[in-house]
Scaffold this motif. Sequence first.
Motif, PDB file in Angstrom:
ATOM      1  N   GLY A  54       0.834  -1.212   0.000  1.00 34.50           N
ATOM      2  CA  GLY A  54       0.000   0.000   0.000  1.00 34.50           C
ATOM      3  C   GLY A  54       0.865   1.256   0.000  1.00 34.50           C
ATOM      4  O   GLY A  54       0.631   2.198  -0.762  1.00 34.50           O
ATOM      5  N   LEU A  55       1.899   1.226   0.829  1.00 39.88           N
ATOM      6  CA  LEU A  55       2.847   2.348   0.894  1.00 39.88           C
ATOM      7  C   LEU A  55       3.527   2.559  -0.466  1.00 39.88           C
ATOM      8  O   LEU A  55       3.690   3.690  -0.927  1.00 39.88           O
ATOM      9  N   LEU A  56       3.889   1.448  -1.115  1.00 41.89           N
ATOM     10  CA  LEU A  56       4.573   1.527  -2.411  1.00 41.89           C
ATOM     11  C   LEU A  56       3.703   2.179  -3.473  1.00 41.89           C
ATOM     12  O   LEU A  56       4.188   2.971  -4.288  1.00 41.89           O
TER      13      LEU A  56
ATOM     14  N   LEU B  82      18.569   4.700   1.559  1.00 44.40           N
ATOM     15  CA  LEU B  82      17.973   4.161   2.786  1.00 44.40           C
ATOM     16  C   LEU B  82      16.488   4.491   2.844  1.00 44.40           C
ATOM     17  O   LEU B  82      15.675   3.670   3.266  1.00 44.40           O
ATOM     18  N   MET B  83      16.122   5.690   2.392  1.00 45.81           N
ATOM     19  CA  MET B  83      14.716   6.078   2.446  1.00 45.81           C
ATOM     20  C   MET B  83      13.872   5.324   1.420  1.00 45.81           C
ATOM     21  O   MET B  83      12.820   4.789   1.740  1.00 45.81           O
ATOM     22  N   VAL B  84      14.379   5.274   0.166  1.00 45.36           N
ATOM     23  CA  VAL B  84      13.606   4.595  -0.882  1.00 45.36           C
ATOM     24  C   VAL B  84      13.477   3.100  -0.558  1.00 45.36           C
ATOM     25  O   VAL B  84      12.447   2.490  -0.812  1.00 45.36           O
ATOM     26  N   ASN B  85      14.547   2.524   0.012  1.00 49.44           N
ATOM     27  CA  ASN B  85      14.553   1.082   0.252  1.00 49.44           C
ATOM     28  C   ASN B  85      14.134   0.679   1.657  1.00 49.44           C
ATOM     29  O   ASN B  85      14.219  -0.497   2.009  1.00 49.44           O
ATOM     30  N   ALA B  86      13.691   1.660   2.452  1.00 54.19           N
ATOM     31  CA  ALA B  86      13.336   1.340   3.841  1.00 54.19           C
ATOM     32  C   ALA B  86      12.288   0.238   3.912  1.00 54.19           C
ATOM     33  O   ALA B  86      12.238  -0.511   4.879  1.00 54.19           O
ATOM     34  N   ARG B  87      11.484   0.091   2.853  1.00 56.91           N
ATOM     35  CA  ARG B  87      10.457  -0.954   2.876  1.00 56.91           C
ATOM     36  C   ARG B  87      11.080  -2.343   2.993  1.00 56.91           C
ATOM     37  O   ARG B  87      10.427  -3.277   3.449  1.00 56.91           O
TER      38      ARG B  87
END
Lengths: 111, 238
Positions: A54-56, B82-87
């Motif tokens: 969902g975040l993506l 780090l922010m883009v890949n934090a998921r």
Amino acid sequence: MTILAGWPLFITLLFIALGTMLTRFLPFWIFPAHRPIPIFVRRLQLLLPSAAIGLLVVYCLRGINVFTGSRGLPELIAIAAIVLLHRLFKNTLLSIAGGTAVYMLLVQLVF
Amino acid sequence: MQNTKPHTIIGALKSAFPHTLPVMAGFMFLGTAYGVLMHSIGLGVGWTFLMSFLVFAGSMQYVAIALFAAPFNPINALAVTLMVNARHLFYGLSMLGKIKEAKKFKPYVIFTLCDEAFSILCATNPPAGVDSGWFMFFIAFLCRWYWILGSLCGAVLGPLITIDLKGLDFALTAMFVVTLLNQWSNKSNRASALIGIGCSLVCLLLFGPDSFMIPAMLLMLGVFALFSNKLTEGRMGP
């Protein structure tokens, strides 16, 4: 537009690779296999997958401004097309390709 | 050394391969688009290979193109990464138990934990008699190499492609929308999916498009901290 080259480019690439690896390995370092996983983290394992996707989706659409330009209409129409295709055919790749095609046509020819 | 017999390896490859077919198709498409984009900013086959081999993170590789076009600032590049890949932190947390089945391939599977590999790995188990370590290895290995070969394909074909590619990057959005739809079909995922979208939208409005990811993840964790008990009722097992 100036593009990095040589060592600056390589070092930037390396930092991106290291950052990516860090985000992938960190949870396994914090919660190693030989220690029991806390109950909250065990619950998160059930909840996070769908929340993360969902975040993506929101992340992909973050640049839309509903007050200017195309007002997010191409994105809205393309996503509607994806939902429709996916309901009809349940074919992941067809839905992705179809939605992308609709979007490309809209931003190139209509908006 | 029972686990390294040829038939063990081939059996694992045979049972892993069908699960990766959608990823093969998707990655040949998205990877090619990436190679073409790299070519369009003047970076050739070698750089495209290094990015896809070492970074192996689709959306980050697209973002990296903007970093390559900006003044040299590796610390900023690291912070953005780090922010883009934090998921990925969320993927790791979801895989803490499951990763044990990868056995000696654990480091490689973690190294390859992209969105797609994650969604296959957490949803599939090897058939009876198939070694789980080799099975998980091949899912990770195939995903990584589809992406690498796809992007090389784009890097090589880039000069030949003259059609207007504006909007092709929407394929990423489409992929995540479809993943979300697939998760939505399982009713027990709906509440957490809505919490994910809701927290993201609230933080997008509050913090703006450039810095909402981390607050959104923290807000999600906060909501889950309060309601995880209720949300996972009857799904926790013994």
